[in-house]
Design a protein around this motif. Structure first.
Motif, PDB file in Angstrom:
ATOM      1  N   ILE A 153      -5.145 -52.832  36.066  1.00 57.08           N
ATOM      2  CA  ILE A 153      -4.559 -53.926  35.463  1.00 57.08           C
ATOM      3  C   ILE A 153      -2.977 -53.229  35.547  1.00 57.08           C
ATOM      4  O   ILE A 153      -2.646 -52.714  34.455  1.00 57.08           O
ATOM      5  N   ILE A 178       0.562 -57.358  35.153  1.00 59.22           N
ATOM      6  CA  ILE A 178       1.161 -58.139  34.194  1.00 59.22           C
ATOM      7  C   ILE A 178       2.353 -57.366  33.927  1.00 59.22           C
ATOM      8  O   ILE A 178       2.562 -56.383  33.980  1.00 59.22           O
ATOM      9  N   VAL A 181       2.301 -62.742  35.240  1.00 56.36           N
ATOM     10  CA  VAL A 181       1.298 -62.496  36.108  1.00 56.36           C
ATOM     11  C   VAL A 181       0.771 -62.515  37.465  1.00 56.36           C
ATOM     12  O   VAL A 181       1.446 -63.684  38.010  1.00 56.36           O
ATOM     13  N   LEU A 209      -3.242 -59.052  28.134  1.00 56.23           N
ATOM     14  CA  LEU A 209      -4.053 -57.605  28.636  1.00 56.23           C
ATOM     15  C   LEU A 209      -5.379 -57.577  28.201  1.00 56.23           C
ATOM     16  O   LEU A 209      -6.149 -57.256  28.883  1.00 56.23           O
ATOM     17  N   TYR A 212       2.055 -60.305  25.482  1.00 48.03           N
ATOM     18  CA  TYR A 212       1.701 -59.025  26.550  1.00 48.03           C
ATOM     19  C   TYR A 212       0.190 -58.489  26.245  1.00 48.03           C
ATOM     20  O   TYR A 212      -0.497 -58.353  27.147  1.00 48.03           O
ATOM     21  N   LEU A 213       0.279 -57.898  25.062  1.00 47.89           N
ATOM     22  CA  LEU A 213      -0.998 -57.159  24.646  1.00 47.89           C
ATOM     23  C   LEU A 213      -2.147 -58.346  24.574  1.00 47.89           C
ATOM     24  O   LEU A 213      -3.313 -57.924  25.069  1.00 47.89           O
ATOM     25  N   HIS A 242       0.402 -52.693  34.303  1.00 45.88           N
ATOM     26  CA  HIS A 242       1.298 -53.355  33.561  1.00 45.88           C
ATOM     27  C   HIS A 242       2.557 -52.865  33.128  1.00 45.88           C
ATOM     28  O   HIS A 242       2.661 -51.498  32.911  1.00 45.88           O
ATOM     29  N   CYS A 243       3.343 -53.490  32.567  1.00 43.63           N
ATOM     30  CA  CYS A 243       4.770 -52.716  31.979  1.00 43.63           C
ATOM     31  C   CYS A 243       5.734 -53.870  31.519  1.00 43.63           C
ATOM     32  O   CYS A 243       5.283 -55.229  31.652  1.00 43.63           O
ATOM     33  N   ALA A 256      -9.033 -58.060  30.114  1.00 39.04           N
ATOM     34  CA  ALA A 256     -10.004 -56.696  30.384  1.00 39.04           C
ATOM     35  C   ALA A 256     -11.185 -57.120  29.862  1.00 39.04           C
ATOM     36  O   ALA A 256     -12.206 -56.820  30.361  1.00 39.04           O
ATOM     37  N   ARG A 264       4.684 -45.940  34.577  1.00 39.52           N
ATOM     38  CA  ARG A 264       3.474 -46.296  34.035  1.00 39.52           C
ATOM     39  C   ARG A 264       2.202 -45.653  34.593  1.00 39.52           C
ATOM     40  O   ARG A 264       1.404 -45.184  34.103  1.00 39.52           O
ATOM     41  N   THR A 299      -4.017 -47.219  35.616  1.00 42.83           N
ATOM     42  CA  THR A 299      -4.450 -48.611  35.113  1.00 42.83           C
ATOM     43  C   THR A 299      -5.635 -49.128  35.792  1.00 42.83           C
ATOM     44  O   THR A 299      -6.153 -50.133  35.407  1.00 42.83           O
TER      45      THR A 299
END
Length: 150
Positions: free
Chosen positions: A63, A101, A76, A116, A112-113, A65-66, A120, A49, A55
């Motif tokens: 951040i 994450i 997390v 995220l 997940y999203l 994440h994957c 943010a 990623r 990130t």
């Protein structure tokens, strides 16, 4: 949905030891309490990623994440490295604050999203970076999340 509900004290480390991107990622993964094989798989996924684009979102924040089969629910972790690490962030600044994450490929709750996005939004608040620098314990970190109703 509030961020606070996803974080546990044992997945918060305020004194990361790593001096490079890989070491920091491994330390953050270690906070999730996975077996060694799962940690290795997750590290490869996160590296893949990061190779697509850092990130590190700027202002000392990253951040990573994957999605991965090594977890059966969204997980997390938070880590802080006061002196910062070169994480190839978009603003080329060192990163001090890391929010990891990891979610399974298919999650019924589909968090997940949204998580995220919440992170943010949380880190973009004007006083958050300064407050993260002053947090002394995992409990204080969790209290900051609660206070911001993040």
């Amino acid at each position: 949905m509030e961020l606070r509900e996803f974080f546990t004290e044992d997945a918060i480390k305020l004194d990361l030891q790593g001096s490079g991107k890989d070491e920091i990622l491994k330390e953050l993964i270690g906070l999730l309490g996975l077996d060694e094989k799962s940690q290795g798989i997750l590290f490869k996924m996160l590296k893949r990623r990061e190779n697509l684009g850092s990130t590190g979102i700027g202002k000392g924040i990253a951040i990573p994440h994957c999605r991965s089969l090594v977890v059966n629910r969204l997980r997390v972790a938070f880590g802080r490295k006061t002196e910062g690490v070169d994480f190839k962030a978009i603003d080329d600044s060192p990163v001090q604050y890391f929010f990891l994450i990891v979610a399974p490929p298919l999650e019924v709750s589909n968090q997940y999203l949204p998580v995220l996005g919440k992170i943010a939004g949380f880190v973009k608040e004007p006083d958050v970076a300064g407050r993260l620098a002053q947090v002394q314990t995992p409990k204080e970190f969790l209290a900051l999340l609660e206070e911001k109703a993040a």
